[in-house]
Design an enzyme around this catalytic site. Structure first.
Site, mmCIF file in Angstrom:
data_model
loop_
_atom_site.group_PDB
_atom_site.id
_atom_site.type_symbol
_atom_site.label_atom_id
_atom_site.label_comp_id
_atom_site.label_asym_id
_atom_site.label_seq_id
_atom_site.Cartn_x
_atom_site.Cartn_y
_atom_site.Cartn_z
ATOM 1 N N PRO A 19 6.612 0.977 -1.040
ATOM 2 C CA PRO A 19 6.537 2.110 -1.970
ATOM 3 C C PRO A 19 5.457 1.872 -3.024
ATOM 4 O O PRO A 19 5.367 0.780 -3.579
ATOM 5 C CB PRO A 19 7.929 2.121 -2.621
ATOM 6 C CG PRO A 19 8.452 0.735 -2.467
ATOM 7 C CD PRO A 19 7.839 0.188 -1.221
ATOM 8 N N MET A 20 4.637 2.877 -3.266
ATOM 9 C CA MET A 20 3.616 2.772 -4.315
ATOM 10 C C MET A 20 3.574 4.078 -5.088
ATOM 11 O O MET A 20 3.261 5.132 -4.523
ATOM 12 C CB MET A 20 2.239 2.452 -3.717
ATOM 13 C CG MET A 20 2.138 1.005 -3.239
ATOM 14 S SD MET A 20 0.518 0.611 -2.595
ATOM 15 C CE MET A 20 0.557 1.484 -1.058
ATOM 16 N N CYS A 103 9.187 -3.923 -10.299
ATOM 17 C CA CYS A 103 8.214 -3.208 -11.137
ATOM 18 C C CYS A 103 7.935 -4.019 -12.411
ATOM 19 O O CYS A 103 8.854 -4.556 -13.040
ATOM 20 C CB CYS A 103 8.754 -1.826 -11.495
ATOM 21 S SG CYS A 103 7.528 -0.827 -12.351
ATOM 22 N N LYS A 143 14.135 -4.820 -3.352
ATOM 23 C CA LYS A 143 12.759 -5.327 -3.270
ATOM 24 C C LYS A 143 12.485 -6.098 -4.553
ATOM 25 O O LYS A 143 12.572 -5.526 -5.639
ATOM 26 C CB LYS A 143 11.788 -4.155 -3.095
ATOM 27 C CG LYS A 143 10.323 -4.547 -3.026
ATOM 28 C CD LYS A 143 9.473 -3.368 -2.562
ATOM 29 C CE LYS A 143 7.992 -3.675 -2.552
ATOM 30 N NZ LYS A 143 7.384 -3.714 -3.890
ATOM 31 N N ASN A 205 6.135 -9.612 1.657
ATOM 32 C CA ASN A 205 5.222 -8.609 1.097
ATOM 33 C C ASN A 205 4.213 -9.302 0.176
ATOM 34 O O ASN A 205 4.546 -10.247 -0.522
ATOM 35 C CB ASN A 205 6.061 -7.569 0.321
ATOM 36 C CG ASN A 205 5.230 -6.612 -0.521
ATOM 37 O OD1 ASN A 205 5.393 -6.544 -1.739
ATOM 38 N ND2 ASN A 205 4.345 -5.874 0.108
ATOM 39 N N GLY A 206 2.998 -8.807 0.215
ATOM 40 C CA GLY A 206 1.956 -9.303 -0.686
ATOM 41 C C GLY A 206 0.705 -9.720 0.043
ATOM 42 O O GLY A 206 0.732 -10.592 0.923
ATOM 43 N N ASP A 207 -0.409 -9.018 -0.265
ATOM 44 C CA ASP A 207 -1.738 -9.380 0.251
ATOM 45 C C ASP A 207 -1.862 -9.267 1.771
ATOM 46 O O ASP A 207 -2.602 -10.031 2.388
ATOM 47 C CB ASP A 207 -2.114 -10.812 -0.171
ATOM 48 C CG ASP A 207 -2.287 -10.948 -1.664
ATOM 49 O OD1 ASP A 207 -2.328 -9.909 -2.360
ATOM 50 O OD2 ASP A 207 -2.380 -12.090 -2.150
ATOM 51 N N GLY A 229 1.467 -2.833 1.428
ATOM 52 C CA GLY A 229 1.215 -1.937 0.303
ATOM 53 C C GLY A 229 -0.213 -1.447 0.282
ATOM 54 O O GLY A 229 -0.600 -0.546 1.045
ATOM 55 N N ARG A 230 -1.052 -2.069 -0.556
ATOM 56 C CA ARG A 230 -2.413 -1.579 -0.782
ATOM 57 C C ARG A 230 -3.238 -1.513 0.500
ATOM 58 O O ARG A 230 -4.112 -0.658 0.629
ATOM 59 C CB ARG A 230 -3.109 -2.479 -1.823
ATOM 60 C CG ARG A 230 -2.502 -2.361 -3.225
ATOM 61 C CD ARG A 230 -2.931 -3.520 -4.096
ATOM 62 N NE ARG A 230 -2.478 -4.786 -3.541
ATOM 63 C CZ ARG A 230 -3.021 -5.970 -3.775
ATOM 64 N NH1 ARG A 230 -4.056 -6.049 -4.581
ATOM 65 N NH2 ARG A 230 -2.540 -7.058 -3.203
HETATM 66 C C1 LIG Z 1 -0.484 1.673 -7.307
HETATM 67 C C2 LIG Z 1 0.735 0.832 -6.988
HETATM 68 C C3 LIG Z 1 1.990 1.352 -7.202
HETATM 69 C C4 LIG Z 1 3.119 0.583 -6.900
HETATM 70 N N1 LIG Z 1 4.357 1.142 -7.073
HETATM 71 C C5 LIG Z 1 5.467 0.445 -6.675
HETATM 72 C C6 LIG Z 1 6.765 1.033 -6.713
HETATM 73 O O1 LIG Z 1 6.941 2.162 -7.139
HETATM 74 N N2 LIG Z 1 7.812 0.291 -6.261
HETATM 75 C C7 LIG Z 1 7.662 -0.990 -5.802
HETATM 76 O O2 LIG Z 1 8.628 -1.632 -5.393
HETATM 77 N N3 LIG Z 1 6.438 -1.576 -5.768
HETATM 78 C C8 LIG Z 1 5.359 -0.871 -6.166
HETATM 79 N N4 LIG Z 1 4.126 -1.455 -6.075
HETATM 80 C C9 LIG Z 1 4.017 -2.800 -5.506
HETATM 81 C C10 LIG Z 1 3.771 -2.713 -3.996
HETATM 82 O O3 LIG Z 1 4.788 -2.008 -3.331
HETATM 83 C C11 LIG Z 1 3.661 -4.121 -3.380
HETATM 84 O O4 LIG Z 1 4.877 -4.787 -3.571
HETATM 85 C C12 LIG Z 1 2.540 -4.928 -3.988
HETATM 86 O O5 LIG Z 1 1.367 -4.150 -4.148
HETATM 87 C C13 LIG Z 1 2.198 -6.132 -3.102
HETATM 88 O O6 LIG Z 1 1.890 -5.718 -1.804
HETATM 89 P P1 LIG Z 1 0.366 -5.509 -1.286
HETATM 90 O O7 LIG Z 1 -0.382 -6.748 -1.632
HETATM 91 O O8 LIG Z 1 0.526 -5.269 0.182
HETATM 92 O O9 LIG Z 1 -0.179 -4.328 -2.025
HETATM 93 C C14 LIG Z 1 2.974 -0.725 -6.397
HETATM 94 C C15 LIG Z 1 1.700 -1.244 -6.205
HETATM 95 C C16 LIG Z 1 0.582 -0.484 -6.476
HETATM 96 C C17 LIG Z 1 -0.774 -1.065 -6.243
#
Ligand SMILES: Cc1cc2nc3c(=O)[nH]c(=O)nc-3n(C[C@H](O)[C@H](O)[C@H](O)COP(=O)(O)O)c2cc1C
Length: 329
Positions: A19-20, A103, A143, A205-207, A229-230
């Site tokens: 979720p983002m 968060c 999470k 999760n992460g990177d 995520g990203r």
């Molecule tokens: C713009 C943005 C919004 C995010 N919003 C949420 C959110 O609402 N809930 C949540 O659990 N994590 C949120 N995250 C964190 C991501 O879900 C994820 O845990 C984190 O970016 C690490 O994963 P990644 O490296 O694959 O991006 C957000 C991250 C970004 C960049």
């Protein structure tokens, strides 16, 4: 890896979408699902806003028949309010509920919500118990980050054990603390530590930006699935690429410039259809940048999209951009 069971929810894939906020709305999810995403999560919802029936919050829950299976994510700190909000989300037809313990936005943390709760295991236990009791049939997950300030991963382990004891069916672990930003690499050992401590599924999760990143996460943590995520922003093909790698299958062909154009234009159409012209125009400035990152003249397109008078003009700009890039309409 061939599928993941989160309680009663059986998923055909071990790859989930993270979720983002302001990113993973219905148009984003539909574009990704049509390219192989099996399990999506809607944008995080504040339990307080949901029980107060805020219009904006209800809009964030927008979904459609093709947008399944779908998780909702709840943020809050009051067990009774969280329980009421959980019931509302279950009644809306979500397939899974996730509690946000990750968060790190200052106004959330100040309220002792999100990642700040990792320092308050007693409160977390009460939230888990209240929400679990409120849900009639859909499974519950959480999470979490590896800790709030503590970098050892012990806070995540303590909360993971509580989650298992309260009947949660899975955990997503992001290997950073609530105080760390993205310049610090995600710690896969923290995911491994949680995995060793509990028997419910643990999702790393992460990177994760490539299939190789996902394989590394699985090798280093023995996690049961990965959450992206990203890496999925502007790359809706990534989920299927990772799924193939985790299954030891042949990698699908990488997306061509034409595939990128088609996905971006489809994203634009869904934005207009589901969010309306005004919101679509605002969102497309960011979304255009996601899909064209690294391509020649992408910066110029970004500037042009910001100056476009409407989404019809945006469409023409995108078509012209890809026509210049690959030489055909
Ligand atoms: C713009 C943005 C919004 C995010 N919003 C949420 C959110 O609402 N809930 C949540 O659990 N994590 C949120 N995250 C964190 C991501 O879900 C994820 O845990 C984190 O970016 C690490 O994963 P990644 O490296 O694959 O991006 C957000 C991250 C970004 C960049």
């Amino acid at each position: 890896m061939r599928g993941l069971a989160l309680g009663s929810l059986k998923l055909p894939s071990n790859v989930l979408q993270s979720p983002m906020a302001d990113c993973t709305d219905l148009p984003f999810r539909l574009v990704a699902r049509q390219r192989g995403l099996a399990m999506a999560c809607a944008e995080m919802i504040s339990a307080n806003s949901l029980v107060r029936v805020s219009r904006k919050t209800l809009d964030m829950l927008k979904t459609s028949a093709e947008d399944r299976p779908l998780a909702a994510q709840l943020l809050g700190h009051d067990p009774a309010v969280m329980a009421r909000a959980a019931t509302i989300l279950e009644d809306q037809g979500f397939d899974l509920l996730d509690i946000n313990l990750g968060c790190s936005v200052p106004k959330v943390v100040k309220n002792c919500e999100g990642s700040a709760l990792l320092e308050e295991p007693l409160k977390v236990g009460r939230i888990f118990a209240a929400v679990k009791k409120a849900l009639r049939k859909i499974p519950l997950t959480a999470k979490l980050r590896k800790g709030f300030k503590d970098e050892s991963g012990d806070e995540a382990v303590a909360v993971a054990k509580l989650a298992q004891a309260e009947g949660l069916v899975g955990l997503v672990v992001h290997g950073r603390t609530g105080k760390q930003n993205y310049s610090v690499p995600a710690d896969h050992k923290a995911v491994a530590k949680v995995k060793e401590a509990v028997s419910i599924p643990v999702i790393g999760n992460g990177d994760i930006f490539t299939a190789e990143d996902a394989l590394r996460m699985v090798q280093e943590s023995s996690c049961d699935g990965v959450m992206v995520g990203r890496g999925g922003l502007g790359n809706p093909w990534l989920y299927k690429e990772i799924e193939a790698a985790l299954q030891g299958a042949q990698a699908p062909p990488p997306p061509s410039a034409r595939d990128k154009r088609d996905a971006l234009l489809q994203h634009l159409d869904y934005e207009v259809l589901h969010l309306g012209e005004r919101q679509a125009m605002l969102n497309m400035r960011r979304i255009g940048a996601w899909y064209t990152a690294g391509l020649t003249h992408a910066k110029q397109l970004r500037v042009e999209l910001c100056g476009a008078p409407d989404t019809a003009a945006m469409r023409e700009l995108i078509e012209a951009f890809f026509c210049r890039l690959c030489g055909h309409p």
